[in-house]
Write an enzyme that holds these catalytic residues in place. Sequence first.
Site, PDB file in Angstrom:
ATOM      1  N   ASP A 214       0.879  -1.168   0.000  1.00  0.00           N
ATOM      2  CA  ASP A 214       0.000   0.000   0.000  1.00  0.00           C
ATOM      3  C   ASP A 214       0.912   1.213   0.000  1.00  0.00           C
ATOM      4  O   ASP A 214       1.498   1.559   1.032  1.00  0.00           O
ATOM      5  CB  ASP A 214      -0.893  -0.016   1.240  1.00  0.00           C
ATOM      6  CG  ASP A 214      -1.851   1.156   1.282  1.00  0.00           C
ATOM      7  OD1 ASP A 214      -2.273   1.623   0.212  1.00  0.00           O
ATOM      8  OD2 ASP A 214      -2.186   1.603   2.396  1.00  0.00           O
TER       9      ASP A 214
ATOM     10  N   GLU B 241      -1.260  -1.290  -4.870  1.00  0.00           N
ATOM     11  CA  GLU B 241      -2.482  -0.550  -5.133  1.00  0.00           C
ATOM     12  C   GLU B 241      -2.151   0.526  -6.157  1.00  0.00           C
ATOM     13  O   GLU B 241      -1.158   1.244  -6.036  1.00  0.00           O
ATOM     14  CB  GLU B 241      -3.020   0.098  -3.862  1.00  0.00           C
ATOM     15  CG  GLU B 241      -4.325   0.832  -4.103  1.00  0.00           C
ATOM     16  CD  GLU B 241      -4.910   1.403  -2.833  1.00  0.00           C
ATOM     17  OE1 GLU B 241      -6.072   1.113  -2.542  1.00  0.00           O
ATOM     18  OE2 GLU B 241      -4.194   2.145  -2.131  1.00  0.00           O
TER      19      GLU B 241
ATOM     20  N   ASP C 256      -2.591   0.911   7.231  1.00  0.00           N
ATOM     21  CA  ASP C 256      -1.792   0.691   6.021  1.00  0.00           C
ATOM     22  C   ASP C 256      -1.366  -0.780   5.904  1.00  0.00           C
ATOM     23  O   ASP C 256      -1.286  -1.328   4.805  1.00  0.00           O
ATOM     24  CB  ASP C 256      -0.553   1.592   6.022  1.00  0.00           C
ATOM     25  CG  ASP C 256      -0.919   3.043   6.243  1.00  0.00           C
ATOM     26  OD1 ASP C 256      -1.115   3.762   5.256  1.00  0.00           O
ATOM     27  OD2 ASP C 256      -1.029   3.441   7.411  1.00  0.00           O
TER      28      ASP C 256
END
Length: 165
Positions: A7, A67, A140
Amino acid sequence: MIILGIDPGYALLGYGIINADHGRLAPIDCGVIETKAGMAFPERLERLYEGTRALIEKFKPDHAAFEELFFYRNTTTAIQVAAARGVSILAVQQAGIPLYEYTPMEIKQSVTGDGHADKMQMQTMVKLLLGLSKVPKPDDAADALGIGICHANYIGPAAENYRIK
């Protein structure tokens, strides 16, 4: 198959390591690579790069999933997050690990069945799917595990559609 989910972020870069074995998912590790606000930006990027390399060396992932960045209103933040993502991608590329990317909506759809799921729904499903006793913290890290779960759901010929080329 060992999957490294990332992430992207420049203050906190979340990571999640999972093992996907014939439809069974098992958590290996998760956490964040943190940089301090007072550090010079190039130093922050170096920390993120070296942290990603250390994860690769320790866990030897077969695939890495990121992502995909989405639009930020703050252009400065968007550029900094893109740079952080870039140095992590570089570390993975240099290790010769296949790279994949998924949109936030694809990740939510894959993990919860709802492309518009909220953060609590995502965290609850990550906890359930990985058999964890509690939701991983910080957020996260939980998000990175979700990215890894998403990739595990796409392993096979369909994953090639998400490969970073």
